[in-house]
Write a protein that holds these residues in place. Structure first.
Motif, PDB file in Angstrom:
ATOM      1  N   TRP A  82       0.832  -1.211   0.000  1.00  0.00           N
ATOM      2  CA  TRP A  82       0.000   0.000   0.000  1.00  0.00           C
ATOM      3  C   TRP A  82       0.863   1.256   0.000  1.00  0.00           C
ATOM      4  CZ3 TRP A  82       0.078   3.561   4.047  1.00  0.00           C
ATOM      5  CH2 TRP A  82      -0.849   4.597   3.945  1.00  0.00           C
ATOM      6  N   ALA A  83       1.910   1.256   0.790  1.00  0.00           N
ATOM      7  CA  ALA A  83       2.749   2.445   0.921  1.00  0.00           C
ATOM      8  C   ALA A  83       3.420   2.824  -0.394  1.00  0.00           C
ATOM      9  CB  ALA A  83       3.803   2.223   2.001  1.00  0.00           C
ATOM     10  N   LYS A  84       3.605   1.854  -1.270  1.00  0.00           N
ATOM     11  CA  LYS A  84       4.272   2.106  -2.550  1.00  0.00           C
ATOM     12  C   LYS A  84       3.319   2.665  -3.606  1.00  0.00           C
ATOM     13  CE  LYS A  84       7.844  -1.402  -1.811  1.00  0.00           C
ATOM     14  NZ  LYS A  84       8.344  -2.742  -2.197  1.00  0.00           N
ATOM     15  N   LEU A  86       1.417   5.505  -4.327  1.00  0.00           N
ATOM     16  CA  LEU A  86       1.388   6.856  -3.755  1.00  0.00           C
ATOM     17  C   LEU A  86       0.068   7.589  -3.954  1.00  0.00           C
ATOM     18  CD1 LEU A  86       5.009   8.094  -4.552  1.00  0.00           C
ATOM     19  CD2 LEU A  86       4.131   7.025  -2.477  1.00  0.00           C
ATOM     20  N   ASN A  87      -0.725   7.181  -4.943  1.00  0.00           N
ATOM     21  CA  ASN A  87      -1.991   7.891  -5.174  1.00  0.00           C
ATOM     22  C   ASN A  87      -3.150   7.318  -4.352  1.00  0.00           C
ATOM     23  OD1 ASN A  87      -2.331   5.525  -6.555  1.00  0.00           O
ATOM     24  ND2 ASN A  87      -3.073   6.447  -8.469  1.00  0.00           N
ATOM     25  N   ASP A  88      -2.913   6.252  -3.580  1.00  0.00           N
ATOM     26  CA  ASP A  88      -3.948   5.690  -2.711  1.00  0.00           C
ATOM     27  C   ASP A  88      -3.864   6.394  -1.356  1.00  0.00           C
ATOM     28  OD1 ASP A  88      -5.686   4.284  -1.132  1.00  0.00           O
ATOM     29  OD2 ASP A  88      -4.836   2.304  -1.548  1.00  0.00           O
ATOM     30  N   THR A  89      -4.575   7.497  -1.239  1.00  0.00           N
ATOM     31  CA  THR A  89      -4.512   8.309  -0.015  1.00  0.00           C
ATOM     32  C   THR A  89      -5.898   8.491   0.601  1.00  0.00           C
ATOM     33  OG1 THR A  89      -4.609  10.301  -1.387  1.00  0.00           O
ATOM     34  CG2 THR A  89      -2.427   9.539  -0.725  1.00  0.00           C
ATOM     35  N   LEU A  90      -6.700   7.452   0.541  1.00  0.00           N
ATOM     36  CA  LEU A  90      -8.083   7.500   0.998  1.00  0.00           C
ATOM     37  C   LEU A  90      -8.217   8.045   2.430  1.00  0.00           C
ATOM     38  CD1 LEU A  90     -11.098   6.685   0.538  1.00  0.00           C
ATOM     39  CD2 LEU A  90     -10.499   4.434   1.473  1.00  0.00           C
ATOM     40  N   MET A  91      -7.307   7.635   3.320  1.00  0.00           N
ATOM     41  CA  MET A  91      -7.437   7.975   4.737  1.00  0.00           C
ATOM     42  C   MET A  91      -6.426   9.031   5.201  1.00  0.00           C
ATOM     43  SD  MET A  91      -9.955   5.985   5.291  1.00  0.00           S
ATOM     44  CE  MET A  91     -10.193   5.994   7.068  1.00  0.00           C
ATOM     45  N   PRO A 100       3.745  13.457   3.918  1.00  0.00           N
ATOM     46  CA  PRO A 100       3.563  12.962   2.548  1.00  0.00           C
ATOM     47  C   PRO A 100       3.632  11.443   2.535  1.00  0.00           C
ATOM     48  CG  PRO A 100       5.241  14.700   2.635  1.00  0.00           C
ATOM     49  CD  PRO A 100       4.930  14.325   4.054  1.00  0.00           C
ATOM     50  N   LYS A 101       2.765  10.814   1.770  1.00  0.00           N
ATOM     51  CA  LYS A 101       2.777   9.347   1.753  1.00  0.00           C
ATOM     52  C   LYS A 101       4.140   8.810   1.323  1.00  0.00           C
ATOM     53  CE  LYS A 101       0.273   5.227   0.395  1.00  0.00           C
ATOM     54  NZ  LYS A 101      -0.791   4.596  -0.403  1.00  0.00           N
ATOM     55  N   PHE A 105       7.877   5.541   4.704  1.00  0.00           N
ATOM     56  CA  PHE A 105       8.996   4.626   4.959  1.00  0.00           C
ATOM     57  C   PHE A 105      10.141   5.355   5.652  1.00  0.00           C
ATOM     58  CE2 PHE A 105       7.314   1.630   1.699  1.00  0.00           C
ATOM     59  CZ  PHE A 105       7.451   0.457   2.423  1.00  0.00           C
ATOM     60  N   ASN A 106      10.562   6.488   5.055  1.00  0.00           N
ATOM     61  CA  ASN A 106      11.724   7.213   5.562  1.00  0.00           C
ATOM     62  C   ASN A 106      11.536   7.682   7.001  1.00  0.00           C
ATOM     63  OD1 ASN A 106      12.961   6.906   3.102  1.00  0.00           O
ATOM     64  ND2 ASN A 106      12.393   8.931   2.330  1.00  0.00           N
TER      65      ASN A 106
END
Length: 202
Positions: A82-84, A86-91, A100-101, A105-106
């Protein structure tokens, strides 16, 4: 399920649960791989320690409420996939409005390995038994941001006290805290410090 693991309710049935990854009430917005039943699974040692915590809290009119405990590796893999995307920002507005999504990770909010998968890490809060309301901790569970750091200063005196109540009772009963999340604790002498399990929650 390995024989060293137990259902928490078999050890302490009064501990409440709200398994966010079984539902769509989480930072992804859908049920997570590996969660198939509304049950709380932990190592036996963790269950015994949580029972001690619950006994202390019940005497004060409170109860633990568990959001997540044992987490199969397939669930962690689901987070990574999911984290990869980037345009899936539903929540995003609810769980990571200021991060920023691409930075999840960082900044350490998503990782390919989780202590939860070893069976002795717990995400939890405290509930007032009389009102059945969660104590106000100053940020929601799974909120990605500095607001969730245990000693974040820009919250009210009452919110700080609630965080410290949880922290104190967990530390006194064998758990160590996590510096970025007020709700996250790991059993100090966890029985499987290097084993990442993948059996489903059922």
């Amino acid at each position: 399920m390995p024989k060293e693991f137990v259902y928490l309710e078999d050890i302490e049935s009064s501990i409440q649960k709200d398994l966010r990854y079984l539902s769509d009430k989480n930072f992804i917005g859908k049920p997570i791989d590996g969660y198939q039943n509304n049950c709380v699974i932990v190592s036996k040692e963790t269950a015994i320690a949580l029972k001690k915590v619950q006994t202390i809290l019940l005497e004060k009119g409170y109860s633990l409420k568990v959001f997540d405990t044992y987490r199969p590796q397939q669930a962690v893999d689901h987070f990574v996939r999911w984290a990869k995307v980037l345009n899936d920002t539903l929540m995003k507005s609810e769980y990571y409005p200021n991060v920023p999504k691409s930075e999840l990770f960082n900044q350490g909010y998503i990782a390919s390995k989780s202590g939860h998968t070893r069976g002795s890490t717990v995400d939890l809060t405290i509930v007032d038994v009389q009102t059945q309301k969660e104590l106000d901790m100053g940020s929601p569970y799974d909120f990605f941001g500095v607001e969730s750091h245990p000693f974040y200063s820009k919250i009210s005196k009452n919110q700080k006290e609630n965080r410290m109540l949880l922290r104190k009772v967990m530390l006194e009963n064998g758990f160590k805290p996590y510096e970025n999340e007020w709700w996250h604790f790991t059993l100090r002498n966890e029985p499987f410090p290097n084993t990442y399990f993948n059996f489903v929650v059922e």
